[in-house]
Write an enzyme that holds these catalytic residues in place. Structure first.
Site, PDB file in Angstrom:
ATOM      1  N   ASP A  99      25.566 130.781  51.320  1.00  0.00           N
ATOM      2  CA  ASP A  99      25.450 131.424  50.012  1.00  0.00           C
ATOM      3  C   ASP A  99      26.322 132.669  50.014  1.00  0.00           C
ATOM      4  O   ASP A  99      25.850 133.786  50.179  1.00  0.00           O
ATOM      5  CB  ASP A  99      23.989 131.774  49.716  1.00  0.00           C
ATOM      6  N   LYS A 102      30.772 135.766  47.321  1.00  0.00           N
ATOM      7  CA  LYS A 102      31.945 136.620  47.492  1.00  0.00           C
ATOM      8  C   LYS A 102      33.174 135.814  47.891  1.00  0.00           C
ATOM      9  O   LYS A 102      34.282 136.315  47.865  1.00  0.00           O
ATOM     10  CB  LYS A 102      31.677 137.670  48.567  1.00  0.00           C
ATOM     11  N   HIS A 106      38.942 133.299  43.142  1.00  0.00           N
ATOM     12  CA  HIS A 106      39.527 134.069  42.039  1.00  0.00           C
ATOM     13  C   HIS A 106      38.886 135.447  41.865  1.00  0.00           C
ATOM     14  O   HIS A 106      39.318 136.222  41.030  1.00  0.00           O
ATOM     15  CB  HIS A 106      39.554 133.277  40.727  1.00  0.00           C
TER      16      HIS A 106
END
Length: 200
Positions: A99, A102, A106
């Site tokens: 998870d 970050k 993009h």
């Protein structure tokens, strides 16, 4: 503060995104949950909705993407929706979920994308053993009409809320080369996004 105000500011060191400047933290930073828990939850919910909506077309239209895979790590895996969908369609694939929102490329500068992808490259087997990194992201200019407008709108969103941007194929190619990859292939264009295989 408006966007025009942000453009007129003088910054020492790294330039924060307008979002970061206003909120005091970048999206998905641990401090964001303390500074603005509602905004943090909204951002996580938006990513989850993005995952829920995006994996179906990939599984239906890019079946060859999963040929020969035995394991897969979803580095921006959120609540595991994508991994669960992959395992349902391909029970022989072992999926690991990290998870790490970050790691959505993009959100990052080109230099940071190179660092992230170089780390991914270290974790995958060689190309002749089936190793690859799968990137699902916008490739600017790969579509026309309303989807092109969507791509440019998303580029503006990245300008405002992150230090990243959307990229065209040339930009992606340069990043892949700098990260040490031997090649890539745009497998399929799905709406505003594209599915890219990147080979070690």
């Amino acid at each position: 503060m408006g966007l025009a105000d942000w453009f007129r500011k003088d910054f020492d060191g790294a330039v924060p995104s307008p979002f970061e400047d206003v909120h005091g933290a970048a999206i998905f930073e641990e401090s964001m949950v303390l500074l603005d828990p509602e905004m943090d939850q909204l951002l996580h919910d938006a990513l989850a909705a993005h995952d829920h909506m995006g994996i179906g077309p990939v599984l239906r239209q890019c079946r060859e993407l999963f040929d020969g895979l035995e394991s897969l790590t979803d580095c921006g895996g959120g609540d595991g929706t994508t991994a669960r969908s992959i395992v349902e369609a391909y029970p022989h694939i072992t999926c690991t979920v990290l998870d790490l929102p970050k790691l959505v490329l993009h959100f990052w500068s080109d230099e940071d994308c190179v660092k992230i992808l170089a780390q991914c490259k270290k974790a995958v087997p060689p190309r002749d053993a089936g190793g690859k990194v799968i990137v699902i992201d916008i490739v600017l200019g790969s579509v026309s009409g309303p989807m092109l407008e969507t791509q440019h709108l998303m580029d503006m969103v990245m300008l405002v809320v992150t230090r990243g941007r959307q990229r065209d194929e040339k930009d992606w190619s340069e990043i892949f080369v700098k990260a040490g990859f031997s090649g890539y292939k745009i497998v399929k264009k799905l709406g505003a996004r594209a599915v890219i295989e990147v080979y070690p």
